[in-house]
Design a protein around this motif. Sequence first.
Motif, PDB file in Angstrom:
ATOM      1  N   ALA A  48      25.700   7.801  49.741  1.00  0.00           N
ATOM      2  CA  ALA A  48      26.212   6.707  48.948  1.00  0.00           C
ATOM      3  C   ALA A  48      25.935   5.369  50.228  1.00  0.00           C
ATOM      4  O   ALA A  48      25.727   4.180  49.695  1.00  0.00           O
ATOM      5  N   ASP A  49      26.342   5.899  51.289  1.00  0.00           N
ATOM      6  CA  ASP A  49      26.001   4.853  52.669  1.00  0.00           C
ATOM      7  C   ASP A  49      24.811   4.320  52.774  1.00  0.00           C
ATOM      8  O   ASP A  49      24.391   3.195  52.786  1.00  0.00           O
ATOM      9  N   GLU A  50      23.721   5.292  52.605  1.00  0.00           N
ATOM     10  CA  GLU A  50      22.303   4.953  52.748  1.00  0.00           C
ATOM     11  C   GLU A  50      21.833   4.115  51.578  1.00  0.00           C
ATOM     12  O   GLU A  50      21.139   3.208  51.826  1.00  0.00           O
ATOM     13  N   LEU A  51      22.408   4.427  50.397  1.00  0.00           N
ATOM     14  CA  LEU A  51      21.968   3.493  49.250  1.00  0.00           C
ATOM     15  C   LEU A  51      22.479   2.269  49.053  1.00  0.00           C
ATOM     16  O   LEU A  51      22.476   1.351  48.275  1.00  0.00           O
ATOM     17  N   ARG A 104      28.719   2.024  57.297  1.00  0.00           N
ATOM     18  CA  ARG A 104      28.965   0.935  56.624  1.00  0.00           C
ATOM     19  C   ARG A 104      30.069   1.054  55.440  1.00  0.00           C
ATOM     20  O   ARG A 104      30.856   0.084  55.386  1.00  0.00           O
ATOM     21  N   ILE A 105      29.932   1.921  54.809  1.00  0.00           N
ATOM     22  CA  ILE A 105      30.710   2.024  53.511  1.00  0.00           C
ATOM     23  C   ILE A 105      32.133   2.066  53.673  1.00  0.00           C
ATOM     24  O   ILE A 105      32.775   2.779  54.515  1.00  0.00           O
ATOM     25  N   SER A 106      32.836   1.178  52.652  1.00  0.00           N
ATOM     26  CA  SER A 106      34.258   1.386  52.809  1.00  0.00           C
ATOM     27  C   SER A 106      34.916   2.708  52.232  1.00  0.00           C
ATOM     28  O   SER A 106      34.232   3.099  51.159  1.00  0.00           O
ATOM     29  N   VAL A 107      35.737   3.379  52.879  1.00  0.00           N
ATOM     30  CA  VAL A 107      36.286   4.640  52.391  1.00  0.00           C
ATOM     31  C   VAL A 107      37.708   4.525  51.943  1.00  0.00           C
ATOM     32  O   VAL A 107      38.390   3.793  52.894  1.00  0.00           O
ATOM     33  N   GLY A 108      38.042   5.213  51.052  1.00  0.00           N
ATOM     34  CA  GLY A 108      39.501   5.143  50.829  1.00  0.00           C
ATOM     35  C   GLY A 108      40.111   6.200  49.622  1.00  0.00           C
ATOM     36  O   GLY A 108      39.545   7.152  49.442  1.00  0.00           O
ATOM     37  N   SER A 109      41.448   5.721  49.186  1.00  0.00           N
ATOM     38  CA  SER A 109      42.020   7.034  48.381  1.00  0.00           C
ATOM     39  C   SER A 109      42.133   6.226  46.926  1.00  0.00           C
ATOM     40  O   SER A 109      42.530   5.093  46.739  1.00  0.00           O
ATOM     41  N   GLY A 110      41.536   7.440  46.108  1.00  0.00           N
ATOM     42  CA  GLY A 110      41.683   6.912  44.631  1.00  0.00           C
ATOM     43  C   GLY A 110      42.447   7.909  43.813  1.00  0.00           C
ATOM     44  O   GLY A 110      42.093   8.306  42.816  1.00  0.00           O
ATOM     45  N   GLY A 111      43.778   8.222  44.062  1.00  0.00           N
ATOM     46  CA  GLY A 111      44.514   7.449  45.110  1.00  0.00           C
ATOM     47  C   GLY A 111      45.481   8.583  45.587  1.00  0.00           C
ATOM     48  O   GLY A 111      45.647   9.714  45.519  1.00  0.00           O
ATOM     49  N   GLY A 167      38.299  -2.510  58.692  1.00  0.00           N
ATOM     50  CA  GLY A 167      37.690  -3.221  57.853  1.00  0.00           C
ATOM     51  C   GLY A 167      37.099  -2.310  56.737  1.00  0.00           C
ATOM     52  O   GLY A 167      36.571  -2.878  55.824  1.00  0.00           O
ATOM     53  N   ARG A 168      37.240  -1.255  57.013  1.00  0.00           N
ATOM     54  CA  ARG A 168      36.339  -0.112  55.991  1.00  0.00           C
ATOM     55  C   ARG A 168      37.341   0.813  55.218  1.00  0.00           C
ATOM     56  O   ARG A 168      36.957   1.746  54.494  1.00  0.00           O
ATOM     57  N   ILE A 169      38.803   0.564  55.211  1.00  0.00           N
ATOM     58  CA  ILE A 169      39.853   1.615  54.720  1.00  0.00           C
ATOM     59  C   ILE A 169      40.450   0.676  53.634  1.00  0.00           C
ATOM     60  O   ILE A 169      40.925  -0.231  53.737  1.00  0.00           O
ATOM     61  N   ARG A 174      29.291   0.190  47.751  1.00  0.00           N
ATOM     62  CA  ARG A 174      30.233  -0.526  48.165  1.00  0.00           C
ATOM     63  C   ARG A 174      31.470   0.257  48.890  1.00  0.00           C
ATOM     64  O   ARG A 174      31.567  -0.235  49.845  1.00  0.00           O
ATOM     65  N   ARG A 175      31.887   1.322  48.148  1.00  0.00           N
ATOM     66  CA  ARG A 175      32.959   2.033  48.685  1.00  0.00           C
ATOM     67  C   ARG A 175      32.838   3.452  48.243  1.00  0.00           C
ATOM     68  O   ARG A 175      32.048   3.827  47.058  1.00  0.00           O
ATOM     69  N   PHE A 176      33.729   4.393  48.735  1.00  0.00           N
ATOM     70  CA  PHE A 176      33.601   5.796  48.442  1.00  0.00           C
ATOM     71  C   PHE A 176      35.270   6.148  48.587  1.00  0.00           C
ATOM     72  O   PHE A 176      35.879   6.288  49.533  1.00  0.00           O
TER      73      PHE A 176
END
Length: 344
Positions: free
Chosen positions: A32-35, A69-76, A100-102, A38-40
């Motif tokens: 996902a980061d390579e492609l 680069r990609i933002s990483v977070g909780s869903g949720g 800036g990535r969380i 926006r976020r994961f």
Amino acid sequence: MPALSVLDLIPVRSGQTTGEALRASTALVKTADELGYRRFWVAEHHNTTSVASTNPPVLIAMLASATERISVGSGGVMLPNHAPLVVAEQFALLEAAFPGRIDLGIGRAPGTDPLTRYVLRGQSAESADEAVARFAEYVDDIGMLMRPEGVEMSYGPRVQPLRATPHATSVARMWLLGSSDYSARLAAQKGLPYVFAHHFFGQGTAEAIKLYRDTYQPSEAHPEPRTFLTVNASVAETKEQAYRLAIPHMQAMIALRVGGALEAQRSVEEAEEIGFPEGQDRMADAMASRWIVDEPESARRRIAEFAAEHGVDEVMVQPIGGALAAHPVDRYPSRERTLRLLAG
């Protein structure tokens, strides 16, 4: 095309260990980061043989460390399971490590069975229900605790500062997640970004988003309402192949809805051999019609139409393609392929 993001429950399939599932998700987030996704996001589910995403902060640290680069977070993060200060400390540290990535996505449901819910908080059923009732208060607490200045609180005769981390220079982005109008109203009231769980229910999305936008009260951080859509996706070279790869996930979702056991996810070949009992084939087809189960060009067009219909510039896909028996246990080739085909 709208911007694309990824939701990952870290499914555990038959013959796969937790460690192998984690390595497969690490490969998925790198893809996902390579492609340019926006976020994961990773979810919080407990005490199930089919899902390894039990602890979002630990997983976020692992996945963010593996990417650039990609933002990483909780869903949720399911807030009633946790003390607000603990959540604030976890995400303040993550934001400090990956500024800036969380993303901190917060849900109100327990995301587990009553026994696990009790063990998580060590409380009575009444106390657990109180945690749900105080959800709005806890959301405020986390937001204040993560600020660089924290809060001041009275404790006995003393007034004492309390903050999530000693010297924050940025704050994780907070999102409210929901599957009913409660979270839509609360997010609008507090001026927070909001996401409706379309990938799980497939209905009520337009109503929830309209309610959120119509009642939104601007905040300093978010002067305009902000939302995106979530959808299940299985994409392959042909629609028939995409449907075949989606069968294991369909069977798991049907089991969930009819009260069956959630087992380790079957391989595509195992799922095909079992098939769908009478009546459940119609349930499977209904699911597939609400999901993106298609060949690449049609899948991208449908996602663009879906985003335009609801007026959003981002769609988060949960890649649901199952594993073939020959696939390596530490990769999700079908899910990685879905991301590559959608990215074009």
